[in-house]
Design a protein around this motif. Structure first.
Motif, PDB file in Angstrom:
ATOM      1  N   GLN A 141       0.846  -1.182   0.000  1.00 39.41           N
ATOM      2  CA  GLN A 141       0.000   0.000   0.000  1.00 39.41           C
ATOM      3  C   GLN A 141       0.886   1.237   0.000  1.00 39.41           C
ATOM      4  OE1 GLN A 141      -2.602   1.275   3.476  1.00 39.41           O
ATOM      5  NE2 GLN A 141      -4.151   0.488   2.080  1.00 39.41           N
ATOM      6  N   CYS A 201      -3.496   9.664   1.712  1.00 41.54           N
ATOM      7  CA  CYS A 201      -3.843   9.051   0.423  1.00 41.54           C
ATOM      8  C   CYS A 201      -3.271   7.640   0.412  1.00 41.54           C
ATOM      9  CB  CYS A 201      -3.238   9.835  -0.743  1.00 41.54           C
ATOM     10  SG  CYS A 201      -3.896  11.504  -0.950  1.00 41.54           S
ATOM     11  N   THR A 202      -4.094   6.639   0.113  1.00 41.68           N
ATOM     12  CA  THR A 202      -3.617   5.262   0.069  1.00 41.68           C
ATOM     13  C   THR A 202      -3.978   4.633  -1.267  1.00 41.68           C
ATOM     14  OG1 THR A 202      -5.653   4.484   1.138  1.00 41.68           O
ATOM     15  CG2 THR A 202      -3.766   4.933   2.555  1.00 41.68           C
ATOM     16  N   THR A 203      -3.040   3.884  -1.832  1.00 43.13           N
ATOM     17  CA  THR A 203      -3.228   3.209  -3.106  1.00 43.13           C
ATOM     18  C   THR A 203      -2.800   1.765  -2.961  1.00 43.13           C
ATOM     19  OG1 THR A 203      -2.657   5.265  -4.241  1.00 43.13           O
ATOM     20  CG2 THR A 203      -2.708   3.263  -5.573  1.00 43.13           C
ATOM     21  N   CYS A 204      -3.697   0.841  -3.301  1.00 46.69           N
ATOM     22  CA  CYS A 204      -3.400  -0.593  -3.224  1.00 46.69           C
ATOM     23  C   CYS A 204      -2.592  -0.999  -4.448  1.00 46.69           C
ATOM     24  CB  CYS A 204      -4.693  -1.393  -3.140  1.00 46.69           C
ATOM     25  SG  CYS A 204      -4.438  -3.181  -3.111  1.00 46.69           S
ATOM     26  N   VAL A 211      -4.686  -0.178 -10.587  1.00 46.76           N
ATOM     27  CA  VAL A 211      -4.535   0.128  -9.162  1.00 46.76           C
ATOM     28  C   VAL A 211      -5.745   0.937  -8.707  1.00 46.76           C
ATOM     29  CG1 VAL A 211      -2.021   0.114  -9.221  1.00 46.76           C
ATOM     30  CG2 VAL A 211      -3.236   2.243  -9.622  1.00 46.76           C
ATOM     31  N   GLN A 212      -5.963   0.914  -7.420  1.00 43.96           N
ATOM     32  CA  GLN A 212      -7.140   1.593  -6.871  1.00 43.96           C
ATOM     33  C   GLN A 212      -6.740   2.446  -5.686  1.00 43.96           C
ATOM     34  OE1 GLN A 212     -10.224  -1.071  -5.596  1.00 43.96           O
ATOM     35  NE2 GLN A 212     -11.654   0.567  -5.077  1.00 43.96           N
ATOM     36  N   ARG A 213      -7.187   3.664  -5.719  1.00 42.21           N
ATOM     37  CA  ARG A 213      -7.001   4.549  -4.563  1.00 42.21           C
ATOM     38  C   ARG A 213      -8.079   4.220  -3.537  1.00 42.21           C
ATOM     39  NH1 ARG A 213      -4.360   9.952  -6.011  1.00 42.21           N
ATOM     40  NH2 ARG A 213      -2.223   9.223  -6.108  1.00 42.21           N
ATOM     41  N   CYS A 227      -6.240  13.885  -9.043  1.00 39.78           N
ATOM     42  CA  CYS A 227      -6.035  12.579  -8.400  1.00 39.78           C
ATOM     43  C   CYS A 227      -6.204  11.448  -9.410  1.00 39.78           C
ATOM     44  CB  CYS A 227      -7.022  12.393  -7.246  1.00 39.78           C
ATOM     45  SG  CYS A 227      -6.787  13.527  -5.856  1.00 39.78           S
ATOM     46  N   THR A 266      -8.182   9.404  -0.111  1.00 37.45           N
ATOM     47  CA  THR A 266      -7.420  10.575  -0.558  1.00 37.45           C
ATOM     48  C   THR A 266      -7.582  11.710   0.441  1.00 37.45           C
ATOM     49  OG1 THR A 266      -9.244  11.505  -1.876  1.00 37.45           O
ATOM     50  CG2 THR A 266      -7.745   9.984  -3.002  1.00 37.45           C
ATOM     51  N   THR A 270      -3.506   8.475 -10.388  1.00 41.62           N
ATOM     52  CA  THR A 270      -3.824   7.058 -10.279  1.00 41.62           C
ATOM     53  C   THR A 270      -3.599   6.347 -11.605  1.00 41.62           C
ATOM     54  OG1 THR A 270      -5.502   7.578  -8.604  1.00 41.62           O
ATOM     55  CG2 THR A 270      -5.605   5.402  -9.606  1.00 41.62           C
TER      56      THR A 270
END
Length: 228
Positions: A166, A213-216, A200-202, A185, A205, A189
């Motif tokens: 993450q 802000c987190t992105t898998c 990928v998915q945020r 944003c 935010t 992404t």
């Protein structure tokens, strides 16, 4: 404000900006860098701490530590970043983007957002090549940190016992503008997915009110299994 308070305010702004540009600093380093007395710097730091602009931290020391307590270093707080260096530009940036949207249309705004996110595509390959030990997520964290996002990586459990990563951005230099223009944003992404070669998915935010802000980001082994 009294006339004699103006120089003090300007000096405090110099101290805060020096920390912004150079990172957390001790009073001694600031005094030398700004050509001020140590007593003057400590006085301004005390006021900046009281105002919530900076905060003292234990200084990180590499190697052998000498005797005595380590000197404190001072870092900008989130409040300090917002009140001192960012929000004065937010209205101007938002006005410029509104003008772009009104005169050129949605397509122009999207094109701008994609161009701005170009730093991800431009820096990813270079950073990865410079340090092959980094995972793709760690490369992205370094790229974003260089752009002022204060990014880091942590493991993320996935379905079936798999483990992904993450990407966490503790700070976003465009969050106040992105709250009105999510295209910023979305472009970031999309650029992340492009350099990784996968969707990928945020998950959260800052622009939408989250604390980070987190992105898998699935790891390469997981992506390979999924595509087989």
């Amino acid at each position: 404000m009294k006339i004699d308070e103006v120089p003090d305010r300007r000096t405090r702004e110099r101290v805060a900006r020096s920390i912004l540009v150079n990172g957390p600093s001790t009073a001694a380093v600031l005094a030398e860098r700004l050509d001020l007395t140590a007593a003057a710097v400590r006085r301004h730091l005390d006021q900046l701490v009281a105002d919530g602009v900076v905060e003292p931290r234990d200084q990180r020391q590499a190697g052998h530590r000498g005797r005595g307590r380590p000197a404190k270093e001072f870092a900008l707080t989130e409040h300090g970043r917002e009140t001192k260096f960012e929000q004065r530009y937010d209205d101007l940036a938002a006005s410029a983007l509104r003008f772009l949207q009104e005169t050129v249309g949605e397509q122009g705004l999207v094109a701008f957002a994609e161009k701005r996110a170009g730093f991800i595509r431009e820096r990813f390959v270079a950073v990865a090549a410079a340090d092959p030990t980094l995972s793709p997520a760690q490369v992205l964290a370094r790229v974003f940190t260089e752009e002022g996002y204060a990014a880091s990586v942590r493991e993320l459990p996935l379905a079936g016992g798999a483990v992904g990563e993450q990407l966490c951005q503790q700070h976003c230099p465009v969050s106040h503008v992105a709250s009105e223009f999510p295209q910023l944003c979305e472009a970031e992404t999309a650029a992340i997915g492009e350099v990784l070669g996968t969707h990928v998915q945020r998950l959260a935010t800052i622009a939408h009110g989250d604390g980070v802000c987190t992105t898998c980001i699935p790891n390469p082994e997981t992506r390979e299994k999924v595509t087989r």
